[in-house]
Write a protein that holds these residues in place. Structure first.
Motif: not given
Length: 802
Positions: A615-620, A798-802, A791-792, A782-785
């Motif tokens: 899940e960390v790959g999608v920010g969760l 593939k995961p986004l690094r932001n 979305q990415h 809730k965070t935009p990132k």
């Protein structure tokens, strides 16, 4: 006395020999890996003052084969520790070891005289009754056995593994004239149940079944490409997944196999065939021979029919023009028949759209189909005992979704034969007899039972191992209990039900959770236990990410809160009901798929399972109980009862690292090593047996007097442990290994796994950690990132690094 294979020896440590040894080690069989003695020293050996009589030199070739297993990708070993079961040696000093083993496998060069000399050495050392086999891809079994003793010939056969041995399911057995039928029967059972293979018995003919039909298909594809003036990239677009074949299609497959190997295999049939028409088909085109001469033999040489180059835009794949032997940019063909397949819902519909289209692409597909189907029917009983063996060999060995006879049924036997006759093709006796009997297909299905046409005009039941549970067939037999859009509940028999996911990619949504809740109620009332499993491409790729993102973008926080709460509620219903639950994960089992497995009392995992909380790959973070469960499982591993209490921090830190780094196992065995599964969970080597094995585990648990687990409590590492984890996270951020948002996500995971703002040693219950987990999940989504990462993943996969 019951025959068993407790120890084995592999003679020849090349790619195939070492790969076979690795797979034997994967299933727990100690194996000798032997090879020839080098004839000269390497520069490094000379520098060290070694001589040709030193054991390190004499074992060098076999040792190199063993060492290579730790570097190859995809990994030949389920777990690198399995390499300890492989002992290297050489043909001069260690042939006496053959007297210790129960199976000797020859995997030396494809030369009949070399093989015969090896078997002469083997016979001098093997004990009577030891099974000996050759992994030949086409050399005659009977020729190899010439001159050997009666006992040797009685226990000798061909065992043709496909490369790579761990991953390709087919294992062809080729008996000789004198092979004891009981040896074949034993090897079929051993191959299926211990090695996890799809077993097919072949006749001793050139290239046996799969390579005979498969190579013919490749040759026909090349000839038709040249005739129609198509490019290699156009052919690959027409012969890949769109017709139920692997992504590597035709020419990428040849690049992977190696053109040198391919030329050898084609030549094997050409040289042994007495049929001039067949010999002409297996004639390798001049441009292929020129490529081999130039060493443009495929992937291992860096170029073949395709070549990857670096450009200003990045990496680009170039395709070879066979007319000029020059590379050009790849193109995407736009045949109307190919476009028509995009609206087809099933594979048979796609096959018909391509075969009966009106453009050059469909002309190519029809010509290839026609030739391969006619050849398969003409040669079926020369190479196999039945057409089922031919179909299975092509599916298991070449990755076809449908074998040639299943394909013929799919495009319509009557319609296709009528067209073939119009085109003046000779129809094989097998097909003519079938149509003359008034039947219109090779296979017939009735109430989930399958029968197949046989010579003599009769249909015989297709033999199915009792371990092969087929959910689709059970539904056809009226065993469906209930279903909705995302899941179904099926009666497996013997009082066991199966919760099957049917949503796209088996993703988790409200419909799946609803069916899981209904399953808990139904099983409590009417069944002895439940299996959670399916027969899709993958077990479960996690939650419905698109749905979750849509809710987040619309700021429907209450809906997301309810989704997580419902998952927790469903988990409790399944976890604490008075019936055993066994999960049967396989393939990609990611995120929520792992959390589904955590709903069960036990897990029966396929050996080929790629399992991880990602899940960390999608920010969760894992929000369906995964973070909580990893914490509780980590604490289970902390030793108790010693005079000095063991610090739990390293155990929690290991579990934290698995989540924070989104580690994914490369096998079921590694999933246990990573702490995702318990050592008490079981592994099924044969994926076809997975549901059966899970069902048997349910029945065993019921028979032993199942009682539901009691709610658990643990002592958390608290604020002190959290501070230590945060220190590690901060160090990674300062070193540039992770971004600021990575730091936030990892900190949320650390907070939950530490137990929140409580002193170290505080005792907490599962629901307390679940609430922390849910809160952290909702804060992150809730965070935009995090939403950008979701979305990415949805758009780019593939995961986004932001």
């Amino acid at each position: 006395m019951e025959r068993k294979i407790r120890k084995a020896a592999v003679l020849g440590s090349g790619v195939m020999g070492a790969g076979i040894a690795a797979h034997l080690a994967n299933v727990g069989i100690p194996t000798y890996l032997l090879d020839i003695v080098p004839r000269e020293l390497t520069a490094d050996e000379s520098k060290k003052g070694l001589t040709l009589s030193d054991s390190v030199v004499k074992n060098r070739i076999a040792q190199a084969g063993r060492d290579r297993l730790l570097k190859e990708k995809p990994a030949p070993l389920y777990d690198k520790k399995n390499i300890d079961l492989i002992t290297v040696g050489n043909f001069e000093d260690h042939l006496s070891c053959l007297s210790e083993v129960d199976w000797i496998i020859e995997v030396v060069v494809e030369n009949i005289e070399v093989k015969k000399s090896v078997f002469a050495m083997v016979e001098a050392h093997r004990k009577p009754g030891t099974i000996v086999s050759s992994n030949t891809s086409g050399v005659s079994i009977n020729e190899m056995a010439e001159g050997r003793s009666d006992d040797f010939r009685k226990h000798f056969l061909g065992t043709h593994f496909f490369n790579p041995p761990r991953y390709l399911k087919l294992l062809e057995l080729i008996p000789g004239f004198d092979t004891d039928p009981q040896v074949i029967s034993f090897m079929k059972h051993f191959g299926e149940h211990v090695l996890g293979k799809g077993m097919v018995v072949c006749k001793d003919t050139p290239n046996f079944i799969a390579n005979r039909i498969g190579t013919y298909g490749l040759q026909v594809s090349i000839h038709e490409m040249v005739r129609l003036g198509l490019g290699v990239d156009e052919v690959d677009a027409l012969t890949g997944p769109v017709i139920g074949r692997p992504k590597s299609a035709t020419f990428r497959t040849l690049d992977v196999v190696g053109l040198d190997t391919y030329v050898h295999v084609a030549g094997n049939v050409r040289n042994k065939s007495t049929d001039e028409q067949e010999r002409s088909v297996f004639e390798v085109p001049d441009f292929v021979l020129q490529m081999v001469e130039k060493r443009w033999i495929g992937q291992k040489a860096g170029q073949g029919f395709f070549k990857q180059v670096k450009t200003e835009k990045g990496k680009e794949i170039l395709a070879l023009s066979v007319d000029t032997l020059e590379y050009r940019p790849s193109v995407r063909p736009k045949f109307p028949s190919l476009e028509a397949t995009k609206t087809a819902k099933t594979l048979p519909e796609k096959l018909r759209a391509l075969a009966y289209g009106k453009d050059k692409g469909s002309e190519f597909v029809w010509s290839v189909f026609k030739k391969v189907l006619l050849y398969s029917a003409e040669k079926a009983h020369e190479i196999a005992d039945d057409i089922v063996s031919v179909d299975q060999a092509m599916k298991w060995g070449f990755g076809w979704e449908m074998g040639p006879f299943e394909t013929w049924d799919a495009i319509g036997l009557e319609k296709s034969v009528a067209r073939m006759r119009e085109e003046n093709e000779k129809i094989p006796a097998l097909v003519s007899e079938l149509l003359a009997s008034g039947k219109t297909s090779f296979y017939q299905k009735e109430q989930g039972k399958c029968s197949v046409f046989s010579i003599g005009g009769t249909y015989k039941d297709v033999e199915e191992s009792k371990e092969n549970i087929n959910l689709a067939a059970l539904k056809e037999q009226g065993k469906l209990i209930k279903k909705n859009a995302g899941a179904a509940l099926i009666d497996l028999g013997d009082g066991v039900a199966c919760l099957e996911f049917t949503s796209p990619h088996n993703a988790l949504g409200m419909d799946v959770l609803h069916m899981a809740s209904q399953a808990a109620e139904e099983v409590q009332k009417n069944f002895v236990g439940l299996v959670i499993g399916n027969q899709g491409k993958n077990f479960c790729v996690g939650m419905n990410l698109a749905m979750a993102l849509m809710e987040a973008q619309d700021e429907n926080w209450l809906e997301l809160d309810m989704l997580v709460s419902n998952f927790h509620k469903t988990a409790r219903a399944l976890r604490y009901m008075h019936r055993p639950v066994v999960a049967a994960p396989f393939g990609m089992t990611l995120g929520g798929g792992v959390e589904v497995a955590y709903l069960a009392d036990r897990v029966q995992v396929s050996a080929e399972t790629y399992l991880g909380l990602v899940e960390v790959g999608v920010g969760l973070l894992p929000g369906g109980g995964g973070t909580k469960e990893m914490l509780f499982r980590a604490m289970e591993n902390v030793p108790e009862g010693g005079s000095v209490p063991v610090d739990p921090f390293p155990f929690v830190a290991k579990a934290f690292e698995a989540i924070a780094m989104a580690k994914v196992s490369t096998s079921g065995q590694e999933a246990i090593d990573l702490g995702y599964l318990r050592p008490t969970d079981r592994i099924s080597v044969n994926a076809d047996h997975l549901l059966y094995d899970a069902k048997q585990l349910v029945l065993t648990m019921d028979k032993e007097g199942y009682t539901p687990p009691a709610p658990r409590k643990i002592r958390v590492i608290g604020e002190t442990g959290y501070a230590n984890l945060r220190q590690n996270i901060y160090a990674m951020k300062k070193s540039g290994y992770i971004s600021e948002h990575d730091e936030l996500i990892a900190s949320k995971v650390a907070y939950v796994m530490s137990g929140g703002n409580v002193p170290a040693g505080t005792e907490v219950i599962e629901n307390y950690i679940l609430e922390l987990e849910k809160q952290a999940f909702l804060e992150l989504i809730k965070t935009p990132k995090s939403q950008q990462r979701m979305q990415h993943m949805l758009t780019k996969n593939k995961p986004l690094r932001n």
